[in-house]
Design a protein around this motif. Sequence first.
Motif, mmCIF file in Angstrom:
data_model
loop_
_atom_site.group_PDB
_atom_site.id
_atom_site.type_symbol
_atom_site.label_atom_id
_atom_site.label_comp_id
_atom_site.label_asym_id
_atom_site.label_seq_id
_atom_site.Cartn_x
_atom_site.Cartn_y
_atom_site.Cartn_z
ATOM 1 N N ARG A 14 0.810 -1.051 -0.090
ATOM 2 C CA ARG A 14 0.169 0.108 -0.025
ATOM 3 C C ARG A 14 0.715 1.246 -0.180
ATOM 4 O O ARG A 14 2.098 1.273 0.481
ATOM 5 C CB ARG A 14 -0.835 0.013 1.262
ATOM 6 C CG ARG A 14 -1.975 -1.085 1.390
ATOM 7 C CD ARG A 14 -2.717 -1.151 2.491
ATOM 8 N NE ARG A 14 -3.733 -2.023 2.726
ATOM 9 C CZ ARG A 14 -3.788 -3.175 2.808
ATOM 10 N NH1 ARG A 14 -2.686 -3.924 3.008
ATOM 11 N NH2 ARG A 14 -4.820 -4.107 2.847
ATOM 12 N N PRO A 15 0.460 2.378 -0.600
ATOM 13 C CA PRO A 15 1.267 3.614 -0.631
ATOM 14 C C PRO A 15 1.386 3.937 0.916
ATOM 15 O O PRO A 15 0.586 3.803 1.917
ATOM 16 C CB PRO A 15 0.037 4.531 -1.069
ATOM 17 C CG PRO A 15 -0.843 3.863 -1.956
ATOM 18 C CD PRO A 15 -0.797 2.629 -1.134
ATOM 19 N N ARG A 16 2.903 4.491 1.147
ATOM 20 C CA ARG A 16 3.563 4.874 2.567
ATOM 21 C C ARG A 16 3.760 6.336 2.491
ATOM 22 O O ARG A 16 3.873 6.828 1.534
ATOM 23 C CB ARG A 16 4.575 4.076 2.771
ATOM 24 C CG ARG A 16 5.782 4.388 1.950
ATOM 25 C CD ARG A 16 7.208 3.495 2.364
ATOM 26 N NE ARG A 16 7.667 3.853 3.748
ATOM 27 C CZ ARG A 16 8.482 4.932 3.920
ATOM 28 N NH1 ARG A 16 8.942 5.498 2.694
ATOM 29 N NH2 ARG A 16 8.932 5.372 5.069
ATOM 30 N N ARG A 17 3.419 7.036 3.786
ATOM 31 C CA ARG A 17 3.780 8.246 3.877
ATOM 32 C C ARG A 17 5.476 8.402 3.577
ATOM 33 O O ARG A 17 6.222 7.859 4.184
ATOM 34 C CB ARG A 17 3.580 8.609 5.325
ATOM 35 C CG ARG A 17 3.668 10.155 5.595
ATOM 36 C CD ARG A 17 3.417 10.445 7.054
ATOM 37 N NE ARG A 17 1.904 10.387 7.484
ATOM 38 C CZ ARG A 17 1.561 10.314 8.336
ATOM 39 N NH1 ARG A 17 2.108 10.780 9.454
ATOM 40 N NH2 ARG A 17 0.053 10.063 8.423
ATOM 41 N N GLY A 18 5.598 9.451 2.758
ATOM 42 C CA GLY A 18 7.250 9.696 2.503
ATOM 43 C C GLY A 18 7.557 9.149 1.247
ATOM 44 O O GLY A 18 8.667 9.378 0.765
ATOM 45 N N GLY A 19 6.541 8.514 0.528
ATOM 46 C CA GLY A 19 6.963 7.605 -0.762
ATOM 47 C C GLY A 19 7.059 6.216 -0.710
ATOM 48 O O GLY A 19 7.654 5.657 0.179
ATOM 49 N N GLY A 20 6.741 5.697 -1.940
ATOM 50 C CA GLY A 20 6.858 4.259 -2.181
ATOM 51 C C GLY A 20 5.708 3.478 -1.460
ATOM 52 O O GLY A 20 4.507 4.017 -1.233
ATOM 53 N N TRP A 21 5.678 2.143 -1.208
ATOM 54 C CA TRP A 21 4.797 1.190 -0.611
ATOM 55 C C TRP A 21 5.359 0.428 0.472
ATOM 56 O O TRP A 21 6.549 0.331 0.670
ATOM 57 C CB TRP A 21 4.289 0.297 -1.969
ATOM 58 C CG TRP A 21 4.056 1.135 -3.169
ATOM 59 C CD1 TRP A 21 3.038 1.634 -3.409
ATOM 60 C CD2 TRP A 21 4.895 1.426 -4.059
ATOM 61 N NE1 TRP A 21 3.054 2.284 -4.645
ATOM 62 C CE2 TRP A 21 4.254 2.253 -4.974
ATOM 63 C CE3 TRP A 21 6.454 1.550 -4.332
ATOM 64 C CZ2 TRP A 21 4.723 2.648 -6.233
ATOM 65 C CZ3 TRP A 21 6.919 1.949 -5.523
ATOM 66 C CH2 TRP A 21 6.143 2.658 -6.591
ATOM 67 N N ALA A 22 4.326 0.029 1.293
ATOM 68 C CA ALA A 22 4.844 -0.968 2.361
ATOM 69 C C ALA A 22 3.712 -1.928 2.543
ATOM 70 O O ALA A 22 2.427 -1.638 2.182
ATOM 71 C CB ALA A 22 4.978 -0.117 3.734
#
Length: 403
Positions: A14-22
């Motif tokens: 899922r999208p993560r705060r700060g960019g990218g995914w987690a």
Amino acid sequence: MTATSELPADGRLRPRRGGGWAAYLPTPTVQCHAANLAWLPGGDLACVWFGGTQEGVADISVHLSRLPAGSDTWLDPVVLSGDPTRSEQNPVLFSAPGGQVWLLYTAQVAGNQDTSEVRRRVSRDGGRSWEPPTVLFPAGGGRGVFVRQPPVVLASGRILVPVFNCVSVPGERWVGNEDTSSVWWSDDGGQTWTEAAVPGSLGCVHMGVVVRQDGSLWASFRSRWADWIWESTSTDDGTTWTEPTPTPLPNNNSSIQAVALGGGVLALVSNPTSAADATERRVSLYDEIDDEGIREVDGPQVAEPQIDPDRQTAFWGVPRAPLRLSLSPDDGRSWPVFLDLETGDGYCMSNNSRDGLNRELSYPSVLPGPDGDLHVAFTYHRRAIKHVHLPADLVAGLLAAAR
């Protein structure tokens, strides 16, 4: 702070705060720890870790999940070990010469790391099926053998497997005070092995090896003394090593991992804390275990250790947070850029996962992607394995700042 019972441990990125995914990987056991990432033949991303009731208990086994190429969801894990008499820990996946995939892991009796041997399973079909385990590096001579970091294949074809040696002290239970590091190397594809001890490596463990641009080798170490990340070098393909010396990077007696990104740039993930940040101290890594190897998990097992002023002793209990990505533009000689991937208080005065007492963010694995992206997996409160995928543009921005 999100309770671990509320984590979406469905493996979906899922999208993560700060960019990218987690994503939180599917982890069916009470405790999960010590992730390692690897690319499998065919392009799937794999993650292995150990899971069970609690570290040191005989139900601790190796688990493997894969993220299929092109997918955004990790698959349910499969169990790859099951010795009912030993705690099987610290798994590492390795793409060996000849198209094989190796799984290396440790097997110890309860919390006695000085009984540990390194076992190997081999897959010849990209990690779909596995041959029975064999002992690669046995315990003996008053020491157990542990792995944590991935093997390295050199241009010559030599395979290097960094290990640390958990040394017995007569009349004492293992607590890590006498641990040292070695490299086992093979020039025949892993058929025979020779040990190269790292001189002066007392207290230096979890050795990880990176090949520098000039072909020399740089190694980084976790410190039992919870002071600094230490380093060593080799200029003869790992046959001999310099005595480790401290870097300016703090270490909390917890695992680190470094990887080369190309062009002399290294990425390292660690907890930038040390004994100087600790207000409490544990007796050892392990909570109490009875004679049958069953861990007592009714609460933190904390006491004031008996410290010999004339003997350096392992320091346990330093907070394992934040989890930090650091970048070096010069093969590990300086680390001017960092990004905190996860923050928290990092409480680790107990390994009790059943009652949610542990809140560490630790034991990272870092792996470059094929398109300039970066993957990190780590322990989340010992209740989950978390995967962070940083996109190429974010990584490129960090690299530009590092250079």
